[in-house]
Design a protein around this motif. Structure first.
Motif, mmCIF file in Angstrom:
data_model
loop_
_atom_site.group_PDB
_atom_site.id
_atom_site.type_symbol
_atom_site.label_atom_id
_atom_site.label_comp_id
_atom_site.label_asym_id
_atom_site.label_seq_id
_atom_site.Cartn_x
_atom_site.Cartn_y
_atom_site.Cartn_z
ATOM 1 N N VAL A 38 0.839 -1.198 0.000
ATOM 2 C CA VAL A 38 0.000 0.000 0.000
ATOM 3 C C VAL A 38 0.875 1.250 0.000
ATOM 4 O O VAL A 38 0.646 2.195 -0.785
ATOM 5 C CB VAL A 38 -0.954 0.007 1.211
ATOM 6 N N LEU A 39 1.886 1.286 0.856
ATOM 7 C CA LEU A 39 2.769 2.454 0.932
ATOM 8 C C LEU A 39 3.491 2.692 -0.390
ATOM 9 O O LEU A 39 3.637 3.836 -0.845
ATOM 10 C CB LEU A 39 3.774 2.286 2.068
ATOM 11 N N GLN B 160 3.890 5.846 -5.290
ATOM 12 C CA GLN B 160 3.950 5.918 -6.749
ATOM 13 C C GLN B 160 2.926 6.917 -7.282
ATOM 14 O O GLN B 160 3.200 7.661 -8.237
ATOM 15 C CB GLN B 160 3.690 4.541 -7.350
ATOM 16 N N MET B 161 1.752 6.969 -6.649
ATOM 17 C CA MET B 161 0.688 7.842 -7.131
ATOM 18 C C MET B 161 0.913 9.294 -6.742
ATOM 19 O O MET B 161 0.729 10.206 -7.563
ATOM 20 C CB MET B 161 -0.660 7.362 -6.580
ATOM 21 N N PHE B 162 1.322 9.533 -5.481
ATOM 22 C CA PHE B 162 1.404 10.900 -4.975
ATOM 23 C C PHE B 162 2.825 11.357 -4.635
ATOM 24 O O PHE B 162 3.023 12.486 -4.174
ATOM 25 C CB PHE B 162 0.537 11.046 -3.717
ATOM 26 N N GLY B 163 3.812 10.500 -4.834
ATOM 27 C CA GLY B 163 5.175 10.813 -4.410
ATOM 28 C C GLY B 163 5.743 12.081 -5.020
ATOM 29 O O GLY B 163 6.478 12.829 -4.366
ATOM 30 N N ALA B 164 5.395 12.360 -6.260
ATOM 31 C CA ALA B 164 5.938 13.535 -6.938
ATOM 32 C C ALA B 164 5.468 14.835 -6.298
ATOM 33 O O ALA B 164 6.144 15.864 -6.411
ATOM 34 C CB ALA B 164 5.545 13.502 -8.414
ATOM 35 N N ILE B 165 4.346 14.800 -5.607
ATOM 36 C CA ILE B 165 3.831 16.035 -4.993
ATOM 37 C C ILE B 165 3.951 16.030 -3.474
ATOM 38 O O ILE B 165 3.856 17.100 -2.848
ATOM 39 C CB ILE B 165 2.354 16.273 -5.379
ATOM 40 N N ALA B 166 4.164 14.850 -2.836
ATOM 41 C CA ALA B 166 4.148 14.796 -1.367
ATOM 42 C C ALA B 166 5.331 14.072 -0.738
ATOM 43 O O ALA B 166 5.526 14.171 0.469
ATOM 44 C CB ALA B 166 2.845 14.150 -0.890
ATOM 45 N N THR C 1 7.600 10.464 0.151
ATOM 46 C CA THR C 1 7.431 9.036 0.406
ATOM 47 C C THR C 1 6.368 8.814 1.478
ATOM 48 O O THR C 1 6.412 9.423 2.547
ATOM 49 C CB THR C 1 8.750 8.401 0.872
ATOM 50 N N ALA C 2 5.424 7.932 1.200
ATOM 51 C CA ALA C 2 4.384 7.614 2.176
ATOM 52 C C ALA C 2 4.982 6.805 3.315
ATOM 53 O O ALA C 2 5.703 5.828 3.094
ATOM 54 C CB ALA C 2 3.264 6.833 1.508
ATOM 55 N N THR C 3 4.704 7.218 4.546
ATOM 56 C CA THR C 3 5.251 6.536 5.717
ATOM 57 C C THR C 3 4.194 5.832 6.554
ATOM 58 O O THR C 3 4.517 4.959 7.363
ATOM 59 C CB THR C 3 5.992 7.539 6.611
ATOM 60 N N ALA C 4 2.933 6.221 6.400
ATOM 61 C CA ALA C 4 1.857 5.605 7.186
ATOM 62 C C ALA C 4 0.536 5.887 6.491
ATOM 63 O O ALA C 4 0.406 6.829 5.703
ATOM 64 C CB ALA C 4 1.829 6.162 8.608
ATOM 65 N N PHE C 5 -0.452 5.048 6.809
ATOM 66 C CA PHE C 5 -1.788 5.293 6.279
ATOM 67 C C PHE C 5 -2.828 4.827 7.285
ATOM 68 O O PHE C 5 -2.557 3.989 8.151
ATOM 69 C CB PHE C 5 -1.998 4.606 4.920
ATOM 70 N N ASP C 6 -4.027 5.384 7.182
ATOM 71 C CA ASP C 6 -5.118 5.115 8.110
ATOM 72 C C ASP C 6 -6.371 4.874 7.279
ATOM 73 O O ASP C 6 -6.731 5.688 6.426
ATOM 74 C CB ASP C 6 -5.316 6.328 9.032
ATOM 75 N N THR C 7 -7.044 3.749 7.526
ATOM 76 C CA THR C 7 -8.251 3.412 6.770
ATOM 77 C C THR C 7 -9.504 3.502 7.641
ATOM 78 O O THR C 7 -10.508 2.858 7.353
ATOM 79 C CB THR C 7 -8.134 2.002 6.167
ATOM 80 N N ASP D 49 6.600 11.570 4.352
ATOM 81 C CA ASP D 49 7.790 11.983 5.100
ATOM 82 C C ASP D 49 7.998 13.494 5.065
ATOM 83 O O ASP D 49 8.738 14.052 5.889
ATOM 84 C CB ASP D 49 9.043 11.258 4.589
ATOM 85 N N SER D 50 7.327 14.188 4.180
ATOM 86 C CA SER D 50 7.382 15.655 4.119
ATOM 87 C C SER D 50 6.561 16.312 5.218
ATOM 88 O O SER D 50 6.657 17.523 5.441
ATOM 89 C CB SER D 50 6.854 16.129 2.765
ATOM 90 N N GLY D 51 5.736 15.502 5.901
ATOM 91 C CA GLY D 51 4.800 16.040 6.881
ATOM 92 C C GLY D 51 3.430 16.305 6.282
ATOM 93 O O GLY D 51 2.470 16.599 7.005
ATOM 94 N N ASP D 52 3.320 16.207 4.954
ATOM 95 C CA ASP D 52 2.039 16.397 4.285
ATOM 96 C C ASP D 52 1.107 15.216 4.540
ATOM 97 O O ASP D 52 1.561 14.081 4.763
ATOM 98 C CB ASP D 52 2.238 16.541 2.779
#
Length: 496
Positions: free
Chosen positions: A421-422, A427-433, A435-441, A450-453
Motif C-alpha cells: 500500500v505504501l 507511486q501515485m502521490f510521491g511527486a507532490i508529497a 514518500t508515504a510513511t503511514a496510512f489510516d483506513t 515523510d514531508s509532513g504532508d
C-alpha cells in the motif's frame, strides 16, 4: 387498502439512501410516499425502544429550500398516521428543533439537505435523547411499514394537510446563548452576518445583538445558496474579504443551509477552517476530552490542551458515540467535525451560569464562544489562530463522480499488505508529497508522507462526490497539495 413496503427495498428502488442521521436524495425521488414511509420506519423503531407510542408528540422543522414544505407535510402526515401528535416548529436551525425535542423528551425531525444543492433534500431524525446513531439507522433500514391508500400513482399525497401554525422554539434557542454568555459578552464588536439562504440567519442576528454586538446583515438571498463550510466557494471567499474591509468588521459569521455547521471569518475576512474553530471553541470552554474524525487538523494533539482525544470515522453519529464514551471518564467532553459542527456532550458551568449539553451538531456555539474569548483576551481572531501549532488543512471535492468509481480507486490503492500500500500511494502521490510513511483506513484512505504532508481521500456518504482533505505546514501548501492531489485522482478515475 394498505400496502406493506420494506424500507431496505424502498431505499434501493427510490435511490434515497440513509446517510448521517437520516435520508438524503434527489427531490424528484423523495416522493411523499418515500418520505412518509421513512418517517414511519423511524417511529416504529422509536416504539421498539420505548420512545414513541400513540399520543406522543413529535417535533418537526425544516430549512428554506423550495421542496422542504412539501416534505414536512408528508412527514407530518406519517406522524399522525402512526398516532402521534405533530409539533410543527416552522423553519428553524436543526439544533433548535433538536434542543426542543431533547428538552421535551420527544423525537424530532428536521427536513434539510444541509449544504447540498436545492435539487436534493433530506430528512434528519433525532431520538428523544440524542441523534439517531448507526445502530438506530440499521434498525430503521430493517423495518417493514404499512402505508394507507392516500397516495396517487406518482407517490404524492392525494389530499395533503394544510400547514399548521408553528410553535416558537427560536426564543429558547436564542436564550440558551444570551443567558449563558450575558448581554454584554460581545459589546464593542462589529460583526457581519452572511445570511444567504441559511434557515438560522435571523436567529443568529438576534443572538449576536442579544450579546451586545453591532451587527451588519450581508448577502441575504431568497434563492437557495448551497454554502458548504468544508469547501467554501471562491465567490464566498471574495465576498468576505470585501465585506471585512468595507465595513471594518471584527468578524463575519455564517452557516450552512440548516444552520448546524458554522462559518466564521477573522477580521480580514479569511474564513476559519471548521476543525480549527473546534479546537479554539474547546479551549475557550475549558473542555477536557474531545472526539473528532480522522480528517480533522492534528493541531488538536499538538496543542497539548486536552486530556484525551479520540479519532473517529466521519459523521456526527460516530463522533457522538465516541464522545459518549469519553463522558464516562471525563468531567467535560465535546465533539466536533471538519465542517465546524460542534457537539456539546456535557454542561458548562461558568460564574453560576450553566450552558446545558446539546448532543447534536450546532453552529452558534463555536462562533460565539471563540468571539467571546477573543474579546476577553483583547485580541483579534487572527491572533488566537496564530497561537495554535502551525498545521493547516484544506478540503475540496470532485463532484458528480459516481461512488462506485471512488470506491474502486480506494480498493485498488489499499490492496495487499502494508508495504504494498505504501509503495502504491508513493507511486501515485510521491511527486507532490514525498514518500508515504503511514496510512489510516478508519474512513477512506488517509496517507502521511515523510514531508509532513497528509492526503486523505474519502467518497461522500450522501452525494456522488469524492472529498479530498489535505494537511500541511502552511495554508498555501495545503491548498496547492489539494489541487494537485485531486488532479491526480481525476486522471486515475478516468483511466481506471
Amino acid at each position: 387498502m394498505t400496502q406493506t413496503v420494506s424500507i431496505s427495498h424502498l431505499m434501493e428502488s427510490s435511490g434515497v439512501a440513509f446517510g448521517t442521521s437520516g435520508a438524503r436524495g434527489r427531490v424528484v425521488d423523495m416522493t411523499d410516499l418515500v418520505c412518509f414511509a421513512y418517517t414511519c420506519s423511524f417511529l416504529q423503531h422509536m416504539t421498539q425502544i420505548g420512545q414513541f407510542s400513540a399520543g406522543v408528540h413529535v417535533a418537526i422543522a425544516g430549512d428554506l429550500r423550495p421542496s422542504t414544505p412539501r416534505i414536512i407535510a408528508a412527514c407530518a402526515a406519517a406522524i399522525r398516521a402512526m398516532g402521534g401528535i405533530c409539533d410543527p416548529c416552522g423553519f428553524v436551525p436543526s439544533p433548535a428543533v433538536a434542543a426542543y425535542g431533547f428538552g421535551k423528551g420527544i423525537p424530532s425531525i428536521m427536513v434539510t439537505g444541509s449544504h447540498i444543492p436545492a435539487d436534493r433534500n433530506g430528512i434528519k431524525f433525532n431520538r428523544a435523547d440524542g441523534e439517531v446513531l448507526k445502530p438506530d439507522e440499521m434498525a430503521m433500514r430493517a423495518q417493514e411499514v404499512s402505508l394507507p391508500d392516500v397516495f396517487d400513482q406518482q407517490g404524492m399525497l392525494k389530499t395533503p394537510d394544510a400547514a399548521e401554525p408553528a410553535i416558537d422554539v427560536a426564543t429558547a434557542y436564542i436564550a440558551r446563548y444570551t443567558d449563558f454568555f450575558g448581554s454584554d459578552a460581545l459589546s464593542g464588536l462589529k460583526l457581519g452576518v452572511y445570511e444567504h439562504s441559511a434557515v438560522g440567519r435571523d436567529i443568529l442576528v438576534a443572538i449576536l445583538e442579544g450579546l451586545g454586538a453591532q451587527v451588519t446583515r450581508l448577502g441575504r438571498s431568497e434563492i437557495f445558496v448551497p454554502v458548504d463550510t468544508e469547501a467554501v466557494r471562491p465567490e464566498d471567499q471574495d465576498l468576505a474579504h470585501g465585506w471585512a474591509a468595507e465595513f471594518d468588521l471584527d468578524a463575519i459569521l455564517s452557516t450552512d443551509g440548516d444552520s448546524d455547521r458554522p462559518l466564521l471569518s477573522d477580521e480580514t475576512g479569511t474564513w476559519l477552517r471548521g476543525d480549527v474553530l473546534g479546537i479554539l471553541c474547546a479551549q475557550a470552554l475549558g473542555i477536557e476530552a474531545i472526539a473528532t474524525p480522522v480528517s480533522c487538523n492534528t493541531a488538536l494533539e499538538l496543542s497539548g490542551s486536552f486530556d484525551e482525544i479520540r479519532r473517529t470515522r466521519i459523521g456526527s453519529p460516530y463522533v457522538i458515540e465516541a464522545m459518549n464514551g469519553l463522558l464516562d471518564g471525563s468531567a467535560s467532553a465535546c465533539g466536533y467535525e471538519a465542517n465546524g459542527g460542534f457537539i456539546l456532550g456535557s454542561p458548562i458551568v461558568r460564574e453560576q451560569r450553566t450552558l446545558p449539553a446539546l448532543p447534536t451538531r450546532d453552529a452558534a456555539l463555536p462562533m460565539i464562544a471563540v468571539l467571546v474569548e477573543a474579546k476577553r483576551q483583547g485580541a483579534p481572531l487572527s491572533t488566537l489562530l496564530a497561537r495554535l501549532p502551525a498545521r493547516f488543512t484544506f478540503s475540496d471535492r470532485i463532484q458528480e463522480l459516481p461512488t462506485d468509481l471512488s470506491q474502486a480507486l480506494l480498493a485498488k490503492l489499499q490492496a495487499g499488505n502494508e508495504d504494498e500500500v505504501l509503495a502504491r500511494v508513493t507511486q501515485m502521490f510521491g511527486a507532490i508529497a514525498g514518500t508515504a510513511t503511514a496510512f489510516d483506513t478508519t474512513d477512506g484512505l488517509r496517507i502521511t508522507f515523510d514531508s509532513g504532508d497528509i492526503i486523505h481521500l474519502r467518497p461522500s456518504g450522501n452525494a456522488p462526490e469524492l472529498r479530498c482533505y489535505t494537511e500541511a505546514a502552511s495554508t498555501e501548501r495545503a491548498a496547492s497539495l489539494n489541487v494537485q492531489a485531486l488532479e491526480i485522482v481525476r486522471e486515475a478515475t478516468l483511466v481506471g
